[in-house]
Structures are given as C-alpha cells and as structure tokens.
Motif scaffolding. Structure first.
Motif, PDB file in Angstrom:
ATOM      1  N   HIS A   2      12.484 -12.535  -8.514  1.00 51.21           N
ATOM      2  CA  HIS A   2      11.653 -12.969  -7.389  1.00 51.21           C
ATOM      3  C   HIS A   2      10.270 -13.430  -7.855  1.00 51.21           C
ATOM      4  CE1 HIS A   2      14.741 -11.354  -4.788  1.00 51.21           C
ATOM      5  NE2 HIS A   2      14.641 -10.188  -5.385  1.00 51.21           N
ATOM      6  N   TYR A   7       0.595  -9.497  -9.640  1.00 56.12           N
ATOM      7  CA  TYR A   7       1.897  -9.734  -9.016  1.00 56.12           C
ATOM      8  C   TYR A   7       2.394  -8.465  -8.323  1.00 56.12           C
ATOM      9  CZ  TYR A   7       6.991 -10.548  -8.907  1.00 56.12           C
ATOM     10  OH  TYR A   7       8.304 -10.655  -8.532  1.00 56.12           O
ATOM     11  N   ARG A   8       2.266  -7.315  -8.982  1.00 56.60           N
ATOM     12  CA  ARG A   8       2.703  -6.048  -8.406  1.00 56.60           C
ATOM     13  C   ARG A   8       1.893  -5.698  -7.160  1.00 56.60           C
ATOM     14  NH1 ARG A   8       5.052  -1.893 -11.287  1.00 56.60           N
ATOM     15  NH2 ARG A   8       3.396  -0.505 -10.581  1.00 56.60           N
ATOM     16  N   ASP A  47       0.226  -7.654  -5.153  1.00 58.22           N
ATOM     17  CA  ASP A  47       0.512  -8.574  -4.051  1.00 58.22           C
ATOM     18  C   ASP A  47       1.818  -8.213  -3.351  1.00 58.22           C
ATOM     19  OD1 ASP A  47       0.201 -11.239  -2.584  1.00 58.22           O
ATOM     20  OD2 ASP A  47       2.138 -11.506  -3.586  1.00 58.22           O
ATOM     21  N   ARG A  48       2.830  -7.861  -4.103  1.00 61.10           N
ATOM     22  CA  ARG A  48       4.117  -7.521  -3.498  1.00 61.10           C
ATOM     23  C   ARG A  48       4.031  -6.220  -2.714  1.00 61.10           C
ATOM     24  NH1 ARG A  48       8.485 -10.189  -5.075  1.00 61.10           N
ATOM     25  NH2 ARG A  48       9.856  -8.404  -4.825  1.00 61.10           N
ATOM     26  N   ARG A  71       2.369  -6.672   0.630  1.00 63.44           N
ATOM     27  CA  ARG A  71       3.197  -7.326   1.641  1.00 63.44           C
ATOM     28  C   ARG A  71       4.411  -6.496   2.036  1.00 63.44           C
ATOM     29  NH1 ARG A  71       5.741 -11.401  -0.214  1.00 63.44           N
ATOM     30  NH2 ARG A  71       5.150 -11.402  -2.410  1.00 63.44           N
ATOM     31  N   HIS A  72       4.522  -5.303   1.466  1.00 61.33           N
ATOM     32  CA  HIS A  72       5.696  -4.467   1.717  1.00 61.33           C
ATOM     33  C   HIS A  72       5.417  -3.474   2.837  1.00 61.33           C
ATOM     34  CE1 HIS A  72       9.311  -2.165   1.033  1.00 61.33           C
ATOM     35  NE2 HIS A  72       8.614  -1.078   0.772  1.00 61.33           N
ATOM     36  N   VAL A 108      10.386  -2.972  -5.360  1.00 59.81           N
ATOM     37  CA  VAL A 108       9.570  -4.090  -4.886  1.00 59.81           C
ATOM     38  C   VAL A 108       8.493  -4.429  -5.907  1.00 59.81           C
ATOM     39  CG1 VAL A 108       7.904  -4.782  -3.123  1.00 59.81           C
ATOM     40  CG2 VAL A 108      10.026  -3.661  -2.447  1.00 59.81           C
ATOM     41  N   GLY A 145       9.760  -6.266  -8.928  1.00 62.22           N
ATOM     42  CA  GLY A 145      10.277  -7.605  -8.698  1.00 62.22           C
ATOM     43  C   GLY A 145      11.779  -7.689  -8.571  1.00 62.22           C
ATOM     44  N   GLN A 184      12.941  -7.702  -2.692  1.00 60.83           N
ATOM     45  CA  GLN A 184      11.946  -8.401  -1.906  1.00 60.83           C
ATOM     46  C   GLN A 184      11.168  -7.424  -1.028  1.00 60.83           C
ATOM     47  OE1 GLN A 184      10.943 -11.163  -2.754  1.00 60.83           O
ATOM     48  NE2 GLN A 184      12.044 -12.859  -1.800  1.00 60.83           N
ATOM     49  N   PRO A 185       9.874  -7.677  -0.770  1.00 55.04           N
ATOM     50  CA  PRO A 185       9.126  -6.811   0.157  1.00 55.04           C
ATOM     51  C   PRO A 185       9.743  -6.832   1.544  1.00 55.04           C
ATOM     52  CG  PRO A 185       7.646  -8.234  -1.102  1.00 55.04           C
ATOM     53  CD  PRO A 185       9.039  -8.725  -1.362  1.00 55.04           C
TER      54      PRO A 185
END
Length: 238
Positions: A48, A79-80, A82-83, A86-87, A113, A116, A119-120
């Motif tokens: 992802h 990246y971590r 941000d995910r 959004r989770h 999540v 990666g 998906q969140p």
C-alpha cells in the motif's frame, strides 16, 4: 529489510549516486552492517504505497548531499504516522469480555496498518439527504409514520402536553400554532406558550408553560397557513 535486501538497495543507490559505492571489501562490509542495523525494521516495499527505492531516488534527485540511512528512515516514519492518523479502530470480532484477545486484535490491526500490510479503517461519514437512508428504515418509517411508534407517543403525551396538542392539531389539518412567534408571551417558534403572572408592580413573576397556545398565536398561524395555501394555488390558476 534483511541483509540481502540492504545489499540490493545499496547496489541500486550506487547506480544513481556513485559516491556511495565502496570498493574496499572491508568498507563495503561495514557499510552493509551499518545500514542493516539502522534500517532493519524498514521494509523494502509494502502493498500500500511504500517503496524504499522511491524514497532513495527522491532524495538523490532533490538533495546535493550523499544519502544516509536517516534519509530513508524519516520518510518511513512519516508514512507510518500518516497511516495511523487516518486509521479508525474497527470493532474487534472477538468476545468483548475477553480483554486480552480484544486488546491483542486492536494492537495487531494497528501494527498491520502501520507496517503497510493493511489499509487504514476509515470511520463512516455521516450522510445527508435521502441517499443515505437505509431502505429497511425508510420502509419502517412509512409503516409507522414516525420514528416514534404510536404506542410510545401515546405514553409520552402526559409528560409533554404542549407537543401532544400540537401533534393532534396537525393531524386534524389545523394550523400549527407553534410554527410562529407568539405576540403575547413572546415565545419563539417551536417553544410552547407561557402563562405570565403579573405582580403588583407590573413585572412578570412567573412564566409557567401552557399546554395550549394563546388564541392570538392560533389566529396568526391560521392566517399564515391561509396565505401559503393561496400562494400555492396561484401558479395553478395562472
């Protein structure tokens, strides 16, 4: 990444920036050990959106400085974050009374999540308009006519007499008195009329709510209803 993936990454970076190439065997071994120590928890790629080669290429394109392990670790941490931001934790499928299993599933989902591999889970947005109404709920509302069942409405009537009188008037086709402002007690639309007690000095001593609206408020509501009816008929006559 394991040592083989780190070696492949260093070979890829060396093709883009020859300054990172180590020709001495001992230096190459030390470089491989250093990068593996610092980037061992960073994956080569995820299903992802993450690819360490993309991050390396981006740094070499935009920075005049030689790439370091930190230049790849920082994008991975972003990246971590941000995910995870959004989770929204979905409800675990295990028995909620099993606290250990409940917590383990939540933690496992978050780790997947962040890594990666999943998906969140987005929280469902509040929908507006008729498109967001569940067909089953809409059929049920048509059946009973209101979100409050008739039996419950009848049981609540003694505890909210003003609303009961209003609903009965609307059901009989009479004007809705609470839809207008009362000129006598100054009650706003939607609020019941109040009974004002005047003291010897002319001031109001109490404003107890009335079960029925003032007559003047009824007359004003009837006049507005008649005006709306007349305006609705004018286009048809034209």
């Amino acid at each position: 990444m394991d040592r083989r993936e780190i070696a492949a990454l260093l070979a890829y970076i060396g093709r883009l920036d020859p300054r990172t190439i180590r020709t001495d065997q001992g230096e190459a071994r030390d470089q491989l050990a250093q990068w593996h120590e610092l980037l061992g928890d960073v994956p080569m790629a995820t299903p992802h959106g993450w690819d360490v080669r993309v991050a390396a290429r981006q740094h070499i394109r935009t920075s005049p400085y030689q790439i370091l392990p930190a230049d790849l670790a920082r994008p991975w941490e972003s990246y971590r974050r941000d995910r995870l931001a959004r989770h929204s934790d979905p409800t675990p499928s295990v028995d909620p009374d099993d606290q250990a299993a409940w917590t383990a599933e939540l933690v496992g989902t978050r780790r997947a999540v962040a890594a990666g591999t999943a998906q969140p889970a987005q929280a469902r947005a509040i929908t507006s308009g008729r498109d967001g109404v569940d067909p089953k709920l809409e059929a049920r509302l048509r059946e009973i006519g209101s979100c409050i069942p008739p039996a419950a409405r009848a049981a609540l009537a003694p505890y909210r007499p003003a609303r009961a009188v209003r609903e009965a008037a609307v059901a009989q086709g009479l004007p809705d008195a609470l839809s207008v402002r009362c000129e006598w007690c100054l009650a706003q639309p939607g609020e019941p009329c109040r009974r004002r007690r005047i003291g010897p000095d002319g001031g109001a001593r109490g404003t107890a709510p009335r079960a029925t609206p003032h007559p003047g408020r009824l007359d004003l509501a009837a006049a507005q209803q008649a005006q709306r009816t007349e305006q609705a008929q004018q286009p048809a006559l034209a």
